[in-house]
Design a protein around this motif. Structure first.
Motif, mmCIF file in Angstrom:
data_model
loop_
_atom_site.group_PDB
_atom_site.id
_atom_site.type_symbol
_atom_site.label_atom_id
_atom_site.label_comp_id
_atom_site.label_asym_id
_atom_site.label_seq_id
_atom_site.Cartn_x
_atom_site.Cartn_y
_atom_site.Cartn_z
ATOM 1 N N ASN A 125 -4.502 0.219 -3.654
ATOM 2 C CA ASN A 125 -4.437 -1.119 -2.704
ATOM 3 C C ASN A 125 -2.866 -0.634 -2.583
ATOM 4 O O ASN A 125 -2.341 -2.168 -2.254
ATOM 5 C CB ASN A 125 -5.411 -1.719 -3.472
ATOM 6 C CG ASN A 125 -5.464 -2.850 -2.078
ATOM 7 O OD1 ASN A 125 -5.494 -2.697 -1.132
ATOM 8 N ND2 ASN A 125 -5.398 -3.738 -2.136
ATOM 9 N N ALA A 164 -0.878 -4.693 -2.112
ATOM 10 C CA ALA A 164 -1.754 -4.864 -2.040
ATOM 11 C C ALA A 164 -1.245 -4.909 -0.020
ATOM 12 O O ALA A 164 -1.345 -6.329 0.723
ATOM 13 C CB ALA A 164 -2.271 -5.790 -1.991
ATOM 14 N N GLY A 165 0.293 -4.358 0.282
ATOM 15 C CA GLY A 165 0.906 -4.441 1.565
ATOM 16 C C GLY A 165 1.832 -5.677 1.760
ATOM 17 O O GLY A 165 2.149 -6.138 2.914
#
Ligand SMILES: Nc1ncnc2c1ncn2[C@@H]1O[C@H](COP(=O)(O)OP(=O)(O)OP(=O)(O)O)[C@@H](O)[C@H]1O
Ligand SMILES: *[C@@H]1O[C@H](CO)[C@@H](O)[C@H](O)[C@H]1NC(C)=O
Ligand SMILES: *[C@@H]1O[C@H](CO)[C@@H](O)[C@H](O)[C@H]1NC(C)=O
Ligand SMILES: *[C@@H]1O[C@H](CO)[C@@H](O)[C@H](O)[C@H]1NC(C)=O
Ligand SMILES: *[C@@H]1O[C@H](CO)[C@@H](O)[C@H](O)[C@H]1NC(C)=O
Ligand SMILES: CC(=O)N[C@H]1CO[C@H](CO)[C@@H](O)[C@@H]1O
Ligand SMILES: [Mg+2]
Length: 419
Positions: A178, A213-214
């Motif tokens: 992620n 998580a960007g």
């Protein structure tokens, strides 16, 4: 060992020639971190060891996929053995998301702008001039000749394409944690014995931006260090913890999140050779492959029982049906399972043109595909399983790159011959 000539003594690592292993070098990391071209130069204890883990895992990931790299093996906590290369003094940068220096050079572009296709840029490694950005034309006219290989059109294109493939493989790998791979910089070298352009130097967190998580605020890469307002012991501890986080995560990149399999069903053992070719091709993608004999015409109960066996354990499965003459097997499977079914009938010269229709013209509601070559059937299965297994996907991606490179080199050779 023998230390390599002084220009090979870089800021973050040192290169030694291996006297007992000609053609190989030892790449030794140093315990210090550099940013803004060594303006900040603080020793960070243990950093070298963490960098070692990062580099060796990343290079293993790429090498297992089939990307040509200089990495040979881990030597110690802080050093690895590599094929000796003459480096091409270019940093290849690949970006998925606009940030950092790109924003400065391209006013108006907001942070977060997404590049699809990926953006590649190159910078000439020249500290005195702050690593200026170069165009392809500048690189071509520079006429660099590492290891007596002239860096021309062919080599530039190979590096450009390789940069994109390497980015995509690492991006997919990080996505399993992620984590967004925002951008990356790499260097290539020319293998002094084979004269091949290979990925060289190292890939560690100095080489990329990673946003869990960007989310930029959670960045775990060296940018954290560059952004420090003041270098306090506490701040350095945080930077080190982030690096450790990366080196722990990077180990997970070598593990698939889901392992799938291919099950080849054959109507008769007379098709064994054909099925063995499918199994062999599957193993080149690291996919386990089971062979079973069952006839949908003569033992449909057994066919469905075998199907249930594989549906029952939750493992992602692609069925490949191998049946000559009239292919009842693939269609019966396809009508009774939600898993993908690939028909791979062994076609014969006499009736092949007629037999093939039994694999093509289906009743409504069936979604099986038909692929004639056993290698291609395995490849198609790999493409399906590769959607959820980044290691399989990486092999497919690297193979595509290597095919492209072979064609390019074959063409270059032919052009040279005809001159
Ligand atoms: N396989 C290899 N064979 C020979 N030399 C190598 C190999 N891998 C890396 N090197 C060289 O090791 C040297 C040390 O690298 P280091 O990253 O410390 O410095 P640098 O690349 O010159 O500087 P920077 O990356 O900070 O701009 C470089 O000259 C690099 O090109
Ligand atoms: C490069 O050279 C070494 C020998 O130094 C060799 O073993 C290796 O296979 C070559 N090729 C690549 C892609 O590294
Ligand atoms: C790489 O190739 C693409 C497509 O040809 C091109 O647009 C891009 O400018 C190249 N990148 C570099 C750094 O030369
Ligand atoms: C993964 O990242 C996304 C944002 O890209 C976030 O919304 C989500 O909560 C994250 N999932 C996990 C399991 O961390
Ligand atoms: C990045 O990698 C490790 C952590 O994985 C870290 O210890 C190392 O210092 C970093 N390398 C550089 C050059 O910043
Ligand atoms: C300190 C450390 O983690 N060293 C590692 C360097 O990389 C090799 C191979 O991945 C490991 O075996 C070492 O433990
Ligand atoms: Mg370097």
């Amino acid at each position: 060992f023998r230390p390599a000539p002084s220009e090979k003594r870089g800021k973050t690592k040192q290169i030694f020639e291996l006297l007992d292993e000609p053609g190989h070098v030892l790449v030794q990391s140093k315990d210090q971190i550099t940013a803004g071209n060594a303006v900040r130069k603080d020793q960070m204890e243990g950093k070298a060891a963490i960098a070692n883990k990062t580099t060796s895992c990343v290079f293993r990931l790429l090498q297992d996929a089939g990307i040509k790299t200089a990495f040979v093996r881990q030597h110690s906590e802080t050093a690895f053995v590599a094929s000796q290369c003459e480096m091409i003094p270019i940093e290849w940068v690949c970006r998925r998301i606009a940030t950092g220096s790109f924003l400065k050079r391209n006013p108006g572009v907001k942070e977060g702008y997404r590049f699809s296709p990926l953006k590649t840029e190159m910078f000439f490694k020249d500290d005195a001039n702050n690593d200026p950005q170069w165009s392809e034309e500048q690189l071509l006219v520079a006429g660099l000749e590492p290891a007596d290989l002239t860096i021309g059109r062919c080599e530039v294109d190979i590096m450009n394409k390789s940069t994109v493939a390497i980015f995509e493989i690492l991006e997919k790998a990080w996505a399993t944690q992620n984590c967004t791979l925002v951008d990356m910089k790499i260097e290539f070298g020319v293998n002094v014995s084979t004269k091949e352009v290979v990925l060289a130097d190292v890939i560690d967190n100095d080489s990329w931006r990673l946003w869990p998580a960007g989310d930029r605020s959670q960045q775990k890469d060296k940018q954290v260090y560059r952004d420090l307002k003041e270098v306090t012991p506490e701040a350095m501890q945080m930077v080190k913890r982030n690096f450790e986080w990366v080196s722990e995560q990077v180990k997970l990149l070598l593990e698939p999140q889901t392992v799938g399999r291919v099950v080849v069903l054959m109507g008769s053992t007379s098709d064994m050779a054909h099925c063995e070719r499918i199994r062999k091709a599957c193993s080149s993608y690291g996919i386990p492959c089971n062979l079973r004999v069952t006839s949908a015409h003569k033992g449909p109960d057994e066919t469905l029982r075998i199907k249930a066996e594989y549906e029952g354990d939750g493992m992602p499965t692609v069925f490949v049906a191998v049946a000559g003459r009239s292919n009842g097997l693939g269609p019966v499977m396809s009508g009774n399972t939600a898993y993908p079914v690939i028909n791979c009938p062994p076609v014969t010269p006499d009736w092949g043109a007629q037999d093939i229709w039994s694999s093509l013209r289906m009743p409504s509601g069936l979604g099986c595909s038909t692929v004639l070559s056993p290698d291609a059937a395995a490849q198609h299965a790999a493409q399906i399983l590769g959607l959820t297994n980044h290691l399989v996907w990486a092999k497919l991606r690297a193979s595509m790159l290597n095919t492209w490179i072979s064609l390019k080199q074959a063409d270059k050779k032919l052009q040279h011959c005809s001159l």
